[in-house]
Design an enzyme around this catalytic site. Structure first.
Site, PDB file in Angstrom:
ATOM      1  N   LYS A   3       0.861  -1.192   0.000  1.00 22.51           N
ATOM      2  CA  LYS A   3       0.000   0.000   0.000  1.00 22.51           C
ATOM      3  C   LYS A   3       0.889   1.231   0.000  1.00 22.51           C
ATOM      4  O   LYS A   3       2.041   1.165   0.432  1.00 22.51           O
ATOM      5  CB  LYS A   3      -0.890   0.008   1.258  1.00 22.51           C
TER       6      LYS A   3
HETATM    7  P1  NAD Z   1     -13.303   7.771  -2.226  1.00 15.66           P
HETATM    8  O1  NAD Z   1     -12.246   8.820  -2.061  1.00 15.66           O
HETATM    9  O2  NAD Z   1     -13.928   7.570  -3.555  1.00 15.66           O
HETATM   10  O3  NAD Z   1     -14.508   8.073  -1.185  1.00 15.66           O
HETATM   11  C1  NAD Z   1     -14.289   8.232   0.185  1.00 15.66           C
HETATM   12  C2  NAD Z   1     -15.599   8.683   0.806  1.00 15.66           C
HETATM   13  O4  NAD Z   1     -15.430   8.762   2.228  1.00 15.66           O
HETATM   14  C3  NAD Z   1     -16.047  10.057   0.335  1.00 15.66           C
HETATM   15  O5  NAD Z   1     -17.453  10.079   0.177  1.00 15.66           O
HETATM   16  C4  NAD Z   1     -15.637  10.974   1.496  1.00 15.66           C
HETATM   17  O6  NAD Z   1     -16.445  12.135   1.568  1.00 15.66           O
HETATM   18  C5  NAD Z   1     -15.910  10.039   2.666  1.00 15.66           C
HETATM   19  N1  NAD Z   1     -15.225  10.459   3.882  1.00 15.66           N
HETATM   20  C6  NAD Z   1     -13.936  10.868   4.024  1.00 15.66           C
HETATM   21  N2  NAD Z   1     -13.697  11.197   5.290  1.00 15.66           N
HETATM   22  C7  NAD Z   1     -14.841  10.974   5.980  1.00 15.66           C
HETATM   23  C8  NAD Z   1     -15.235  11.132   7.334  1.00 15.66           C
HETATM   24  N3  NAD Z   1     -14.365  11.581   8.247  1.00 15.66           N
HETATM   25  N4  NAD Z   1     -16.503  10.797   7.679  1.00 15.66           N
HETATM   26  C9  NAD Z   1     -17.379  10.342   6.762  1.00 15.66           C
HETATM   27  N5  NAD Z   1     -17.070  10.173   5.462  1.00 15.66           N
HETATM   28  C10 NAD Z   1     -15.818  10.497   5.082  1.00 15.66           C
HETATM   29  O7  NAD Z   1     -12.667   6.435  -1.636  1.00 15.66           O
HETATM   30  P2  NAD Z   1     -13.099   4.933  -1.935  1.00 15.66           P
HETATM   31  O8  NAD Z   1     -12.248   4.450  -3.028  1.00 15.66           O
HETATM   32  O9  NAD Z   1     -14.594   4.850  -2.030  1.00 15.66           O
HETATM   33  O10 NAD Z   1     -12.607   4.206  -0.598  1.00 15.66           O
HETATM   34  C11 NAD Z   1     -13.410   4.147   0.570  1.00 15.66           C
HETATM   35  C12 NAD Z   1     -12.906   3.040   1.460  1.00 15.66           C
HETATM   36  O11 NAD Z   1     -12.919   1.816   0.728  1.00 15.66           O
HETATM   37  C13 NAD Z   1     -11.470   3.186   1.967  1.00 15.66           C
HETATM   38  O12 NAD Z   1     -11.358   2.594   3.247  1.00 15.66           O
HETATM   39  C14 NAD Z   1     -10.675   2.375   0.971  1.00 15.66           C
HETATM   40  O13 NAD Z   1      -9.432   1.932   1.502  1.00 15.66           O
HETATM   41  C15 NAD Z   1     -11.631   1.229   0.754  1.00 15.66           C
HETATM   42  N6  NAD Z   1     -11.410   0.472  -0.471  1.00 15.66           N
HETATM   43  C16 NAD Z   1     -11.427   1.062  -1.687  1.00 15.66           C
HETATM   44  C17 NAD Z   1     -11.245   0.303  -2.824  1.00 15.66           C
HETATM   45  C18 NAD Z   1     -11.343   0.873  -4.210  1.00 15.66           C
HETATM   46  O14 NAD Z   1     -11.282   0.106  -5.174  1.00 15.66           O
HETATM   47  N7  NAD Z   1     -11.536   2.171  -4.377  1.00 15.66           N
HETATM   48  C19 NAD Z   1     -10.987  -1.061  -2.715  1.00 15.66           C
HETATM   49  C20 NAD Z   1     -10.982  -1.655  -1.455  1.00 15.66           C
HETATM   50  C21 NAD Z   1     -11.198  -0.861  -0.341  1.00 15.66           C
END
Ligand code: NAD
Length: 424
Positions: free
Chosen positions: A114
């Site tokens: 990561k």
């Molecule tokens: P993203 O940047 O597209 O979205 C993140 C979301 O979280 C946004 O809506 C943001 O406003 C919200 N957010 C941020 N801080 C916050 C807070 N303090 N309180 C409430 N909401 C908050 O990111 P993503 O890609 O959707 O990732 C979200 C989670 O999923 C992360 O933990 C990431 O590690 C995990 N994840 C993502 C992927 C992927 O393919 N994108 C894969 C596996 C896991």
């Protein structure tokens, strides 16, 4: 060696500490392989880099960046890159370790890695964002590569950022190395279905968990925290299946509508103004009230450590689908189990993204691209096979799905470790 000063020792309430306690819980189920378990408690390699750029106003800014390769026993490192002002080395260590568990849980031929930069990308111009991305890529270029470690998008990174990463790496090696990152734009070797893959995986595992619980998705009430790539796609798929989204929280605030939020309006508005921009469609409530909203399914899809003991005590959900990585602290995990709430853990629930990343990497190497139906069918099959195997393990040992996922994954990783042996 002074153990207390070692960087592998966790600070209080940190995601790395959460990960270490999750590993401790699985030791009784590892049999003779437990001898190798220390291997999972320390990253193989961690790189800290300085990322200096010239800002648009002529000043020089420095950002701190990281790339951690937690374990590569089963294959090259794989894992996203996060741009966030709160990123730390310890957080990236935890996220890399969860990737090791995740790739093994779904049986992809990868290890776990990561990366991250301590930066608020919302405060950068597009030009500054590109400079940060390129300099970071160049700095970590000594340890990434299509056969060694393959980054992908995570919080606040996207296909454009992957394109810049791919281009920077390619310029440095003097060729076009599409396989160095996944989550790229389609015409640069990206894969159909990648953008929605993580949300789709959350839906696929959630649908199966609901079926096994006897919960009808039609009319089921769902609360979603985090409405980005993962949360919004999962929410749309559940709505297609007849569920209603009663509460959504993002970094701008919380919106509630017990009759169900209209996603066709909320999704586009949230992209520009955040969910509070959809005032017309629901009630804006204080953030802590999100955890009190009556719901059947809770989907944390934002950041780590969100489901605390307090919040676990009050949620009315019967099913928690961990779209985010590490959203539940260990104490809350125990409370949810005592209260009979089923948790589909991050390391299987959100594995859809890395699964389609794997498809993208395979397609890049063969320069032969699949259609979206084929991607989705294969994704469904891999997720369902993994979930069924984990469910059987949980039933056999009478353990939680999380511990069962760790048991299946750790066995694969430590078996590879044992078979490879220690060098020299
Ligand atoms: P993203 O940047 O597209 O979205 C993140 C979301 O979280 C946004 O809506 C943001 O406003 C919200 N957010 C941020 N801080 C916050 C807070 N303090 N309180 C409430 N909401 C908050 O990111 P993503 O890609 O959707 O990732 C979200 C989670 O999923 C992360 O933990 C990431 O590690 C995990 N994840 C993502 C992927 C992927 O393919 N994108 C894969 C596996 C896991």
């Amino acid at each position: 060696m002074n153990e207390k000063l070692s960087f592998v020792n966790p600070t209080a309430n940190s995601p790395w500490g959460t990960y270490l306690s999750q590993v401790d819980r699985v030791v009784p189920y590892l049999g003779p392989l437990a001898r190798w378990v220390e291997t999972l408690k320390r990253p193989k390699r961690a790189l800290i880099v300085d990322v200096p750029i010239e800002m648009d106003n002529g000043t020089i800014a420095h950002f701190e960046g990281y790339r951690v390769q937690h374990n590569m026993s089963r294959g090259p490192g794989k894992g996203g890159v996060r741009f966030h002002p709160d990123v730390t080395l310890e957080e990236v260590m935890a996220l890399s370790a969860w990737m090791t568990i995740k790739t093994a849980a779904v049986n992809l031929p990868y290890g776990g890695a990561k990366g991250g930069i301590r930066v608020d990308p919302k405060k950068l111009s597009l030009q500054e964002l590109e400079k940060v991305t390129r300099r970071y890529t160049s700095e970590i270029g000594i340890i990434i590569g299509p056969h060694t470690d393959i980054p992908a998008p995570d919080v606040n990174t996207n296909a454009q950022i992957m394109a810049w990463m791919m281009d920077t790496y390619s310029m440095n090696v003097g060729g076009t190395a599409t396989g160095v990152v996944t989550g790229k734009p389609l015409h640069l070797g990206g894969s159909l279905g990648r953008v929605k893959a993580t949300g789709r995986g959350v839906f696929v595992t959630g649908r199966e968990a609901a079926r096994r619980l006897g919960m009808d998705l039609r009319g089921a009430r769902i609360a979603v925290q985090g409405f980005g790539n993962v949360g919004s796609v999962a929410a749309e798929l559940f709505v297609e299946a007849g569920a209603k989204i009663v509460a959504v929280q993002d970094h701008t605030g919380t919106i509630v509508n017990t009759n169900g939020l209209d996603l066709t309006k909320l999704v586009p508005i949230s992209r520009t103004d955040g969910v509070v921009g959809f005032k017309a469609g629901g009630d804006i409530v204080p953030n802590e009230d999100f955890w009190d909203v009556a719901c059947d399914i809770l989907i944390p899809a934002a950041l780590e450590g969100q489901i605390t003991a307090e919040r676990a005590k009050k949620t009315t959900a019967k099913l928690v689908l961990e779209g985010a990585n590490g959203p539940t602290v260990p104490e809350a995990d125990d409370i949810l189990a005592e209260r009979g709430v089923l948790v589909v853990p991050d390391v299987i629930c959100n594995a859809g993204g890395v699964t389609v990343s794997y498809f993208e990497w395979v397609q890049d190497f063969s320069s032969f691209f699949w259609d979206e139906d084929e991607i989705n069918v294969r994704l469904d099959r891999i997720m369902m096979n993994a979930l069924n195997q984990i469910w059987d393990t949980a039933d056999k040992h009478k353990i939680s799905l999380r511990t069962a996922t760790y048991a299946v994954a750790c066995e694969r990783i430590l078996m590879a470790r044992q078979e490879r042996g220690l060098y020299p």
